[in-house]
Design a protein around this motif. Structure first.
Motif, mmCIF file in Angstrom:
data_model
loop_
_atom_site.group_PDB
_atom_site.id
_atom_site.type_symbol
_atom_site.label_atom_id
_atom_site.label_comp_id
_atom_site.label_asym_id
_atom_site.label_seq_id
_atom_site.Cartn_x
_atom_site.Cartn_y
_atom_site.Cartn_z
ATOM 1 N N ILE A 134 0.866 -1.232 0.122
ATOM 2 C CA ILE A 134 0.050 -0.014 -0.052
ATOM 3 C C ILE A 134 0.844 1.393 0.042
ATOM 4 N N SER A 135 2.233 0.999 0.063
ATOM 5 C CA SER A 135 2.921 2.319 0.189
ATOM 6 C C SER A 135 3.166 3.043 -1.188
ATOM 7 N N ASN A 136 3.284 4.387 -1.130
ATOM 8 C CA ASN A 136 3.709 5.267 -2.410
ATOM 9 C C ASN A 136 2.586 5.154 -3.206
ATOM 10 N N ASN A 137 1.157 5.016 -2.899
ATOM 11 C CA ASN A 137 0.271 5.190 -3.711
ATOM 12 C C ASN A 137 -0.271 6.544 -3.711
ATOM 13 N N HIS A 138 -0.381 7.186 -5.024
ATOM 14 C CA HIS A 138 -1.126 8.434 -4.891
ATOM 15 C C HIS A 138 -2.111 8.573 -5.876
ATOM 16 N N PRO A 139 -3.493 8.149 -5.369
ATOM 17 C CA PRO A 139 -4.778 8.396 -6.359
ATOM 18 C C PRO A 139 -5.187 9.567 -6.630
ATOM 19 N N SER A 140 -5.773 9.764 -7.794
ATOM 20 C CA SER A 140 -6.099 11.150 -8.239
ATOM 21 C C SER A 140 -7.245 11.731 -7.500
#
Length: 150
Positions: A134-140
Motif C-alpha cells: 500500500i505504500s507510495n500510492n497517489h490516487p487522483s
C-alpha cells in the motif's frame, strides 16, 4: 586569466540554470507536496485501463511520456513512485511476511508458549506484507498532479 574565469562562470551558470523538470504531486486535503524529478521510475494507471511502468519524461505542462506513450495528467487515475530498490525488495518482503504469517498461524495452534511465539510471527509478518503493498500510492481523488517546468 580574466577570460578563463568568465568562461568558467558562464558554464557554471548554465549548469545551475538548466535543472531538470519535475512532476509535482500535492495532497488535496493539505499542503503536502512531493516532487519527482524527470527520468525517475513511476507506475501509472490511466482511465482507459492501461498500466504503464518505467522512467518518465516531461513533454509539456500537461503531459508526460512513459514507454514512448504520451499520457495526459488528467487521464491518470493512480500514480506510484517506484525505485529500483523497491522493485527488487518489495516482493522479497511480501514473501517473507507471508511465510511469517503462515508459520505464526501454524504455531498458534500448538498452544502454550507456541501461541505467544506464533502471535509474534503474525504481528511481525503483517507489516512485511501490507507496507510494500500500500505504500507510495497517489490516487487522483486524493492527490493533484502538475508539472513544474524550470
Amino acid at each position: 586569466m580574466k577570460q578563463l574565469f568568465l568562461l568558467f562562470f558562464f558554464l557554471f551558470s548554465i549548469a545551475v540554470i538548466s535543472q531538470s523538470n519535475t512532476l509535482v504531486i500535492q495532497k488535496l486535503n493539505s499542503n503536502f507536496t512531493k516532487e519527482i524529478k524527470e527520468n525517475k521510475r513511476i507506475k501509472v494507471w490511466t482511465k482507459d485501463g492501461q498500466k504503464l511502468y518505467g522512467r518518465f519524461t516531461i513533454k509539456d505542462s500537461i503531459s508526460i511520456i512513459i514507454e514512448e506513450k504520451v499520457i495526459l495528467l488528467e487521464d491518470i487515475i493512480k500514480m506510484k513512485k517506484k525505485s529500483l530498490f523497491g522493485t527488487i525488495a518489495n516482493p522479497i518482503f511480501i514473501v517473507y511476511g507471508s511465510f511469517a504469517i503462515i508459520a505464526g498461524v501454524v504455531t498458534v495452534g500448538t498452544g502454550g508458549w507456541g501461541a505467544i511465539i506464533g502471535g509474534s510471527f503474525i504481528i511481525g509478518g503483517v507489516p512485511l506484507v501490507l507496507i510494500p503493498s500500500i505504500s507510495n500510492n497517489h490516487p487522483s481523488d486524493k492527490w493533484e498532479y502538475s508539472i513544474k517546468i524550470r
